[in-house]
Enzyme design. Structure first.
Site, PDB file in Angstrom:
ATOM      1  N   GLU A  88      -9.596   2.935   1.680  1.00 16.96           N
ATOM      2  CA  GLU A  88      -9.016   3.034   0.337  1.00 16.96           C
ATOM      3  C   GLU A  88      -7.845   2.086   0.111  1.00 16.96           C
ATOM      4  OE1 GLU A  88      -8.011   4.755   2.795  1.00 16.96           O
ATOM      5  OE2 GLU A  88      -5.836   4.707   2.563  1.00 16.96           O
ATOM      6  N   LYS A  97       0.866  -1.181   0.000  1.00 12.43           N
ATOM      7  CA  LYS A  97       0.000   0.000   0.000  1.00 12.43           C
ATOM      8  C   LYS A  97       0.900   1.227   0.000  1.00 12.43           C
ATOM      9  CE  LYS A  97      -3.434   2.543   2.801  1.00 12.43           C
ATOM     10  NZ  LYS A  97      -4.354   2.506   3.961  1.00 12.43           N
ATOM     11  N   ASP A 110      -3.528  10.116   3.085  1.00 17.99           N
ATOM     12  CA  ASP A 110      -4.887   9.587   3.226  1.00 17.99           C
ATOM     13  C   ASP A 110      -5.756  10.592   3.982  1.00 17.99           C
ATOM     14  OD1 ASP A 110      -7.176   8.108   3.500  1.00 17.99           O
ATOM     15  OD2 ASP A 110      -6.320   6.620   4.885  1.00 17.99           O
ATOM     16  N   ASP A 166       1.102   6.710   5.223  1.00 15.96           N
ATOM     17  CA  ASP A 166       0.200   5.649   4.785  1.00 15.96           C
ATOM     18  C   ASP A 166       0.760   4.865   3.592  1.00 15.96           C
ATOM     19  OD1 ASP A 166      -2.085   4.240   5.355  1.00 15.96           O
ATOM     20  OD2 ASP A 166      -3.422   5.528   4.182  1.00 15.96           O
ATOM     21  N   ARG A 221      -7.508  -1.025   0.798  1.00 17.32           N
ATOM     22  CA  ARG A 221      -7.917  -2.320   0.226  1.00 17.32           C
ATOM     23  C   ARG A 221      -8.305  -2.169  -1.234  1.00 17.32           C
ATOM     24  NH1 ARG A 221     -12.390  -2.894   4.870  1.00 17.32           N
ATOM     25  NH2 ARG A 221     -10.770  -1.648   5.889  1.00 17.32           N
ATOM     26  N   LYS A 227     -11.438  12.190   7.229  1.00 15.58           N
ATOM     27  CA  LYS A 227     -10.965  11.883   8.577  1.00 15.58           C
ATOM     28  C   LYS A 227     -11.048  13.127   9.459  1.00 15.58           C
ATOM     29  CE  LYS A 227      -7.495   8.346   7.465  1.00 15.58           C
ATOM     30  NZ  LYS A 227      -8.061   7.253   8.277  1.00 15.58           N
ATOM     31  N   ASP A 266     -12.694   6.067   2.998  1.00 10.01           N
ATOM     32  CA  ASP A 266     -11.513   5.981   3.849  1.00 10.01           C
ATOM     33  C   ASP A 266     -10.978   4.544   3.927  1.00 10.01           C
ATOM     34  OD1 ASP A 266      -9.519   6.855   5.495  1.00 10.01           O
ATOM     35  OD2 ASP A 266     -10.771   7.071   7.283  1.00 10.01           O
TER      36      ASP A 266
HETATM   37  N1  BES Z   1      -4.667   4.432   6.594  1.00  6.46           N
HETATM   38  C1  BES Z   1      -5.806   4.094   7.365  1.00  6.46           C
HETATM   39  C2  BES Z   1      -5.465   3.179   8.539  1.00  6.46           C
HETATM   40  C3  BES Z   1      -4.630   3.789   9.637  1.00  6.46           C
HETATM   41  C4  BES Z   1      -5.238   4.499  10.651  1.00  6.46           C
HETATM   42  C5  BES Z   1      -3.256   3.632   9.653  1.00  6.46           C
HETATM   43  C6  BES Z   1      -4.478   5.065  11.669  1.00  6.46           C
HETATM   44  C7  BES Z   1      -2.486   4.208  10.674  1.00  6.46           C
HETATM   45  C8  BES Z   1      -3.104   4.915  11.672  1.00  6.46           C
HETATM   46  C9  BES Z   1      -6.845   3.399   6.509  1.00  6.46           C
HETATM   47  O1  BES Z   1      -6.892   3.801   5.181  1.00  6.46           O
HETATM   48  C10 BES Z   1      -8.170   3.713   7.096  1.00  6.46           C
HETATM   49  O2  BES Z   1      -8.558   4.831   7.058  1.00  6.46           O
HETATM   50  N2  BES Z   1      -8.839   2.692   7.629  1.00  6.46           N
HETATM   51  C11 BES Z   1     -10.108   2.882   8.230  1.00  6.46           C
HETATM   52  C12 BES Z   1     -11.002   1.761   7.749  1.00  6.46           C
HETATM   53  C13 BES Z   1     -12.453   1.967   8.087  1.00  6.46           C
HETATM   54  C14 BES Z   1     -13.017   3.086   7.260  1.00  6.46           C
HETATM   55  C15 BES Z   1     -13.176   0.680   7.814  1.00  6.46           C
HETATM   56  C16 BES Z   1      -9.939   2.837   9.740  1.00  6.46           C
HETATM   57  O3  BES Z   1      -9.118   2.049  10.222  1.00  6.46           O
HETATM   58  O4  BES Z   1     -10.599   3.608  10.418  1.00  6.46           O
HETATM   59 ZN    ZN Z   2      -5.173   4.594   4.425  1.00  2.00          ZN
HETATM   60 MN    MN Z   3      -8.151   5.467   4.878  1.00  2.00          MN
END
Ligand code: BES
Ligand code: ZN
Ligand code: MN
Length: 492
Positions: A336, A252, A257, A275, A338, A264, A334
């Site tokens: 994204e 990734k 992000d 990210d 995956r 966010k 968010d």
């Molecule tokens: N990049 C984030 C995950 C992340 C969060 C990495 C905090 C490091 C620190 C990812 O893209 C994300 O936003 N995931 C969401 C998924 C949710 C929308 C199902 C999350 O973890 O809140």
């Molecule tokens: Zn992300």
């Molecule tokens: Mn995200």
């Protein structure tokens, strides 16, 4: 920092350098030194791991400082312990502003001495290229490391591959530390192209190329970014047969992000420049493999994209078609990572027919809730592959913990309108990281596959070990390098 291995018995006369050595709990020191330590530390320094004693400008030695590092019992000290000793010695010498470090390692095996040098080098990393006037505390004062050993030639040989490994870790740390206005997707591609390692092949698939490939899932993430989405393909072909199926990594590489339209919250958002940590770990591992000319074929597919906001952005409810033909209902923009990995996995599997495929991503916050900062989450239905990854991480001090990805969770991402949706609805954050793994699974097809969710260890805020200064850790480089290396000389 210039690192050399030299023989003992030189006349040590350098008031700008620190002399450092490990002190073992069960090995007696020369009487004079032992009583000096006893007096200066009131008997409190006995060589316990984590303990240290510093004598500035000692009267009996012509050096700027004598640094003693607690090393525990002699027989218990492994390579990781020697790395810690090198890291602690370097850190203490630098704290006192010394320009050189002389690390004395008599009767220490070459491999162990090489690891001490690796530890010193890893601890001397700083990222201050955007400070116009770096303070002393931002920089490392030590410019030369001399490791005094019994057999300098053997130590040099043992250190060469570890030096390449440190180069890989530093590449990953640099990429993760760099802010997203500087390391945007196009700049990332340029940096990959500029990697100048003999035999490391670099290819960039630009946006037009991705469109031609039907990478509708990856491309959807980058719709609102002013920068072109791309894939970077890094290949090292060191096996006897350059066409033999490779060990493959898919990363990734979200350079920033925002969350997209599912935006966010502001607090901590600056951390989302990190990210792309999964892709950075892969780039670092490929560099380390190439640097030591590993006898293995390995490939890294980096999915490089910015999840921005804007009028053209992907919306919640949109349905996109992935490269595999699978349709995805985007519930949350968010989620994204995956979407990006889905096409990376398909592309990697179709083109390279790899022996195994491991994706690496800062994919969820949920995995951090489960495991904290010191473990990456490991998902795989292949027990042997999971064991091999855990063992590689254990050996390198990059820990993984296996978490479940039961088929029953597929029900949470069934979509009314498309083949799958990108997040679960109605169950809050329950099993968020496991559900992400379930989402990815069909894109890996029947290739042996594992997914590493490294949100925690890729970017802790404080230093976790002397060899990992605060900031980007470079987590994953060593683990992936060792994992790939475990396939050396094994026929597919
Ligand atoms: N990049 C984030 C995950 C992340 C969060 C990495 C905090 C490091 C620190 C990812 O893209 C994300 O936003 N995931 C969401 C998924 C949710 C929308 C199902 C999350 O973890 O809140
Ligand atoms: Zn992300
Ligand atoms: Mn995200």
């Amino acid at each position: 920092m210039k690192i050399t291995f030299v023989s003992h018995g030189r006349d040590m006369a350098d008031p700008t350098a620190a002399a450092a050595m490990p002190v073992f709990e069960d090995a007696p020191l020369p009487q004079a030194l032992a009583s000096a330590i006893e007096r200066a530390t009131n008997g409190r320094f006995g060589g316990a791991p984590g303990a240290s004693a510093v004598f500035l400008a000692p009267a009996w030695l012509d050096v700027g400082a004598l640094v003693l590092i607690g090393a525990g019992p002699r027989a218990k000290l492994d390579d990781a312990g020697f790395e810690r000793i090198g890291g602690e010695a370097l850190t203490l010498a630098s704290t006192h502003g010394l320009k050189g470090l002389i690390l004395r390692l008599p009767e220490i095996a070459p491999q162990a001495a090489a690891h001490a040098a690796l530890g010193a080098r890893l601890s001397a990393y700083r990222f201050h290229r955007h400070k116009t006037k770096p303070k002393a505390s931002d920089t490392v004062s030590v410019a030369t490391l001399e490791v005094e050993v019994d057999d300098p030639d053997a130590c040099r040989d043992a250190f060469a591959p570890l030096d390449g490994l440190a180069d890989g870790v530093f590449l990953a740390r640099d990429l993760v530390s760099e802010p997203a206005n500087i390391l945007h997707p196009e700049a990332y591609a340029v940096r990959m192209k500029a990697l100048d390692i003999p035999g490391l092949e670099i290819e960039i698939i630009d946006e037009a190329g991705l469109e031609a490939l039907g990478a509708g899932s990856l491309l959807s993430v980058g719709l609102a970014s002013p920068y072109q989405t791309c894939m970077a393909v890094l290949r090292w072909r060191g096996a006897a047969d350059p066409e033999a199926p490779p060990i493959a990594f898919v990363g990734k590489g979200v350079t920033f992000d925002t969350g997209g339209i599912s935006i966010k919250p502001a607090a901590g958002l600056e951390e989302m420049k990190a990210d792309m940590g999964g892709s950075a770990a892969i780039a670092g591992a490929l560099l380390a493999l190439a640097a030591r000319k590993a006898r293995i074929n390995a490939v890294g597919v980096l999915c490089i994209v910015e999840n921005a906001i804007g009028g053209g952005a992907l919306r919640p409810g949109d349905i996109v078609t992935a490269m595999s033909g699978r349709t995805i209902e985007v519930i949350n923009t968010d989620a994204e990572g995956r979407l990006a990995l889905a096409d990376g996995l398909t592309y990697c599997r179709d083109r390279f027919k790899p022996r195994v495929m491991v994706d690496v991503a800062t994919l969820t916050g949920a995995v951090m809730v489960a495991l904290g900062l010191d473990y990456g989450g490991l998902y795989s239905e292949d027990g042997a592959l999971a064991e091999a990854l855990i063992a590689a991480g254990q050996a390198e001090g990059e820990l993984l913990w296996r978490l479940p990805m039961p088929e029953s969770y597929d029900r949470h991402i069934e979509s009314l309108a498309a083949d799958v949706k990108n997040v679960a609805v109605g169950i809050g954050r329950s099993g968020g990281a496991s559900i992400a793994a379930r989402f990815l699974k069909p894109f890996a097809g029947d290739t042996p596959w594992a997914h590493l969710d490294i949100s925690g260890p890729a970017w802790p805020t404080t230093s976790a070990a002397p060899t990992i200064p605060a900031g980007a850790t470079g987590y994953g480089v060593r683990l992936l390098h060792r994992f790939a290396s475990s396939f050396e000389d094994t026929a597919p």
